[in-house]
Enzyme design. Structure first.
Site, short mmCIF file in Angstrom:
data_model
loop_
_atom_site.label_atom_id
_atom_site.label_comp_id
_atom_site.label_asym_id
_atom_site.label_seq_id
_atom_site.Cartn_x
_atom_site.Cartn_y
_atom_site.Cartn_z
CE LYS A 116 -3.69 -2.14 2.74
NZ LYS A 116 -4.80 -2.49 1.84
CD GLU A 200 -4.67 5.41 4.32
OE1 GLU A 200 -5.85 5.17 4.64
OE2 GLU A 200 -4.14 4.96 3.30
CG HIS A 234 -11.63 -1.93 8.89
ND1 HIS A 234 -12.16 -0.66 8.81
CD2 HIS A 234 -10.86 -1.95 9.99
CE1 HIS A 234 -11.71 0.05 9.81
NE2 HIS A 234 -10.94 -0.70 10.56
NE ARG A 296 -8.12 -9.51 -4.45
CZ ARG A 296 -9.16 -9.00 -3.78
NH1 ARG A 296 -10.38 -9.19 -4.23
NH2 ARG A 296 -8.99 -8.30 -2.68
P1 ADP Z 1 -12.97 -8.14 -1.81
O1 ADP Z 1 -12.10 -6.95 -1.51
O2 ADP Z 1 -12.66 -8.81 -3.12
O3 ADP Z 1 -14.40 -7.87 -1.63
P2 ADP Z 1 -12.46 -9.15 0.82
O4 ADP Z 1 -12.09 -7.77 1.20
O5 ADP Z 1 -13.56 -9.83 1.51
O6 ADP Z 1 -12.64 -9.26 -0.76
O7 ADP Z 1 -11.19 -10.08 0.98
C1 ADP Z 1 -9.98 -9.63 0.51
C2 ADP Z 1 -9.22 -10.79 -0.04
O8 ADP Z 1 -8.96 -11.73 0.98
C3 ADP Z 1 -9.96 -11.52 -1.14
O9 ADP Z 1 -9.03 -11.79 -2.15
C4 ADP Z 1 -10.42 -12.77 -0.48
O10 ADP Z 1 -10.46 -13.86 -1.33
C5 ADP Z 1 -9.34 -13.01 0.51
N1 ADP Z 1 -9.84 -13.78 1.63
C6 ADP Z 1 -10.98 -13.63 2.26
N2 ADP Z 1 -11.11 -14.51 3.26
C7 ADP Z 1 -9.98 -15.24 3.27
C8 ADP Z 1 -9.49 -16.32 4.06
N3 ADP Z 1 -10.18 -16.82 5.08
N4 ADP Z 1 -8.29 -16.83 3.77
C9 ADP Z 1 -7.57 -16.34 2.76
N5 ADP Z 1 -7.99 -15.34 1.98
C10 ADP Z 1 -9.16 -14.78 2.22
P1 ADP Z 2 -7.75 -3.94 2.84
O1 ADP Z 2 -6.57 -4.19 2.00
O2 ADP Z 2 -7.71 -4.69 4.11
O3 ADP Z 2 -9.01 -4.08 2.06
P2 ADP Z 2 -8.17 -1.05 2.70
O4 ADP Z 2 -7.08 -0.07 2.68
O5 ADP Z 2 -8.87 -1.30 1.43
O6 ADP Z 2 -7.61 -2.41 3.31
O7 ADP Z 2 -9.24 -0.59 3.81
C1 ADP Z 2 -10.27 -1.45 4.24
C2 ADP Z 2 -11.42 -0.64 4.83
O8 ADP Z 2 -11.00 0.18 5.92
C3 ADP Z 2 -12.05 0.34 3.88
O9 ADP Z 2 -13.02 -0.28 3.07
C4 ADP Z 2 -12.64 1.39 4.80
O10 ADP Z 2 -13.87 0.94 5.35
C5 ADP Z 2 -11.66 1.44 5.92
N1 ADP Z 2 -10.68 2.51 5.70
C6 ADP Z 2 -9.52 2.39 5.05
N2 ADP Z 2 -8.83 3.55 5.05
C7 ADP Z 2 -9.59 4.44 5.71
C8 ADP Z 2 -9.41 5.82 6.08
N3 ADP Z 2 -8.30 6.48 5.76
N4 ADP Z 2 -10.39 6.43 6.78
C9 ADP Z 2 -11.50 5.75 7.14
N5 ADP Z 2 -11.72 4.45 6.84
C10 ADP Z 2 -10.78 3.79 6.14
MG MG Z 3 -9.50 -2.97 0.45
#
Ligand code: ADP
Ligand code: ADP
Ligand code: MG
Length: 651
Positions: A116, A200, A234, A296
């Site tokens: 990230k 952040e 999240h 993906r």
């Molecule tokens: P997305 O962002 O595609 O909606 P999620 O945020 O739910 O998916 O999950 C993020 C990633 O983690 C996805 O690629 C999902 O397949 C993977 N993931 C979710 N649950 C698990 C798990 N229990 N073990 C390994 N990978 C997982």
């Molecule tokens: P991941 O790789 O685990 O999906 P993300 O960076 O996409 O991590 O963040 C996951 C979730 O956390 C977001 O969908 C949002 O709900 C929350 N989030 C992330 N960054 C922020 C932020 N700067 N302020 C508020 N909420 C956040």
């Molecule tokens: Mg995310």
């Protein structure tokens, strides 16, 4: 076009990819672990290859075996699905080196977005707005605390290698920073082998709005946005497209930023650019910031398919096979509105703990798209994500699609495992959600109302008592019925601390009358191995575990009863307090105490990681640790004894 492809995944996404391949006349090769021998994706594919043990590290993450399986079956390409190896650039290189096509972006594009911090730096350079904060190399705790101070609380600590909501901590004030940092680092190290974090600004009234992009390696188009603000810790719960309240101006700005992001890294295939949006004052084009790019196909891609009419897997296959982008930006348009709800095996009242079980009954209504990897009778095992299905609806308006979703959830039937079905149904009827007032805090704010268990019908209590008495299951007359007298016995169940004595009068091997504690009776009759209650066949099933009975009522609710053993109650209470048990199957991440150590009630004893979350186990009373019964790194079963406290000395 490919003649045959291998799908390096399992569950619903493997089934989803197979469906498109079938329509396009492409043969499919499934892979499976020992736990998935009889899984739906194996049954659907044209061929299937075993790749190892149930743990992902022994099978679905064994890139070498997956490639070997593709070569051995003559598959020309590998579709990675999501999760597992889908965002692993080393795997992409190995696939290519073996002369196969990886259905997804290049290793270089995945690397550019893999961390990230680097991704944010790259995006800032490409002119994409990024969330204010610190994403540099200095990982010194003091320095990070200083960065948090400079950014201004509340802040979010994020694992640079993070995904799935892991390794993320919201911090309200400076005094909480050191502990949050330590815990985020520990989770990140465990999950990703990389403890580095970034800081952040925590965005006010946050909305998660992401843009689906699609590239051919040079050019990219976007397929509009999805709103995934309905989250718990999240993690996405219900997603929709388009985003409520979206304006043409904001959509154009976000779409252009996402396309810029994709083109900056020469993106090929399906990807998602995730933005965090400040929703405190409607949607405004200067209030969205890049969070990360997922390189993906995304779990929630079906809502985009519903509103655009595009089959994203078909596009993935076409572009991977060397065809140009199937559409230009001006060819794409939004039609109607779509929702997706993620149905999980999880125990909502117990704090959303992942659950397991055999899905004795699993039925979905017409009028919704169902993406699932399981059939009735299949098990949700502790090895993988406990998702049961995605329920997707599409209607001409948001209100229409949402009421279709509510109706579809009501008519979904699932028994054999506790699920989040009632929680999803409550969300689908949430007035704020219906009004489009979505932000990532909605679920947490209204949690008590959303997880309230529906009132327990008398039939559920009667069935719980019948099951607790051992009368559920195959007829065994000698157990409850004697020839010379109707046998009466009282079963004491407990619910919310109140004792519920139910008296069962067995009037024959297949007839029981249950007298309920608050008056009234339920007549039960066994028909075809199941119990007909009060002459009707309600969709209720009961499951007895050690010390408790659970009655599943599909969309109507799930009711839990404790089984206090009257003779053993005192002893059990003592034991319960003495031994800390694992509440679910999981990985013991850390043990904080040693034998002989004094602890106070509420002290942290250990951390259990189950599925995607850490759970802290605490001491139930003051005392001394007598014995540590499991070690950090152990995979433990539900109910496994972890820590024993020395018996309390009576005063
Ligand atoms: P997305 O962002 O595609 O909606 P999620 O945020 O739910 O998916 O999950 C993020 C990633 O983690 C996805 O690629 C999902 O397949 C993977 N993931 C979710 N649950 C698990 C798990 N229990 N073990 C390994 N990978 C997982
Ligand atoms: P991941 O790789 O685990 O999906 P993300 O960076 O996409 O991590 O963040 C996951 C979730 O956390 C977001 O969908 C949002 O709900 C929350 N989030 C992330 N960054 C922020 C932020 N700067 N302020 C508020 N909420 C956040
Ligand atoms: Mg995310």
């Amino acid at each position: 076009m490919f003649r045959k492809i291998l799908i390096a995944n399992r569950g619903e996404i493997a089934c989803r990819v197979i469906a498109t391949c079938r329509r396009m006349g492409i043969s499919t090769v499934a892979v499976f672990s020992e736990a998935d021998r009889a899984a739906r994706h194996v049954a659907l594919a044209d061929q299937a290859v075993p790749v190892g043990g149930p743990a992902p590290a022994d099978s679905y993450l064994r890139g070498d075996r997956l490639i070997e399986a593709a070569l051995a079956t003559g598959a020309g390409a590998i579709h990675p699905g999501y999760g597992f190896l889908s965002e692993n650039p080393d795997f992409v290189e190995a696939v290519t080196a073996a002369g196969l096509v990886f259905i997804g972006p290049s290793a270089a594009a995945i690397r550019a977005m893999g961390l990230k911090d680097a991704a944010k730096a790259l995006m800032a350079e490409a002119g994409v707005p990024v969330v204010p904060g610190y994403h540099g190399d200095n990982q010194d705790a003091e320095h990070l605390a200083g960065a948090a101070e400079a950014v201004g609380y509340p802040v979010l600590i994020k694992a640079v290698a993070g995904g799935g909501g892991k390794g993320m901590r919201r911090v309200e004030a400076a005094r909480d920073f050191p502990e949050a940092l330590a815990s985020a680092r520990r989770e990140a190290e465990g999950a990703f082998g990389n403890p580095a974090v970034l800081i952040e600004k925590y965005i006010d009234t946050p909305r998660h709005i992401e843009v689906q992009v699609f590239g051919d390696g040079q050019r990219a188009v976007h397929l509009f946005e999805r709103d995934c603000s309905l989250q718990r810790r999240h993690q996405k719960v219900i997603e929709e497209a388009p985003a409520p309240g979206m304006t043409g101006e904001m959509r154009a700005a976000m779409g252009q930023a996402a396309v810029r992001a994709a083109e900056a890294i020469g993106y090929a295939g399906a990807g998602t650019v995730e933005f965090i949006v400040d929703g405190s004052d409607g949607l405004r084009p200067d209030r969205f910031w890049f969070m990360e790019m997922n390189t993906r196909l995304q779990v929630e891609h079906p809502v985009t398919e519903a509103i655009t009419g595009v089959d994203l897997v078909e596009w993935q296959l076409r572009v991977a096979a060397g065809e140009p982008l199937p559409a230009r930006q001006q060819d794409l348009a939004i039609r109607g509105h779509a929702f997706e709800a993620r149905l999980y095996a999880e125990d909502v009242p117990a704090g959303f703990l992942p659950a397991t079980g055999r899905l004795d009954r699993l039925a979905f209504p017409d009028g919704a798209r169902i993406d699932t990897g399981v059939r009735p009778g299949d098990a949700i095992s502790p090895w993988y994500d406990p998702m049961i299905a995605k329920i997707i609806t599409h209607g001409p308006t948001r209100a229409a699609a949402l009421s279709q979703l509510a109706a579809a959830l009501d008519r979904t039937e699932v028994t054999g495992s506790t699920t989040n079905l009632a929680f999803l149904a409550a969300l689908a009827r949430h007035p704020g959600f219906a009004a489009g007032q979505v932000d990532t805090g909605l679920i947490a704010r209204d949690l008590p109302a959303l997880v309230a268990e529906p009132a327990c019908p008398p039939q559920a209590l009667a069935l719980a008592a019948i099951a607790a008495a051992g009368l559920d299951g195959p007829p065994a007359p000698q157990r409850g019925f004697t020839l010379w007298a109707p046998l009466r016995r009282t079963v004491v169940l407990a619910r919310d601390g109140a004792a519920l004595p139910v008296t069962l009068a067995c009037e024959g091997p297949d007839r029981v009358v249950a007298d309920l504690p608050e008056g009234g009776a339920v007549a039960a009759e066994r028909v075809d191995g199941g119990w007909r209650l009060d002459g009707r066949r309600p969709d209720l099933t009961a499951h007895v575990d050690v010390g408790r009975v659970t009655v599943f009522g599909g969309g109507a609710g799930t009711w839990r009863f404790d089984l206090p053993d009257p003779l053993d109650r005192a002893a059990a209470a003592g034991r319960g307090a003495d031994v800390v048990l694992s509440p679910m199957p999981g990985l013991l991440k850390a043990v904080f105490v040693t034998a002989g150590q004094a602890v106070a009630q509420g002290d942290r004893l250990a951390i259990l990681e189950a599925m995607k979350m850490e759970h802290t186990l605490t001491a139930g009373r003051d005392g001394e640790v007598a014995e540590i019964l499991a070690a950090a790194g152990d995979q433990v079963e539900a109910g496994a004894a972890l820590v024993r406290l020395a018996p309390e000395v009576s005063p």
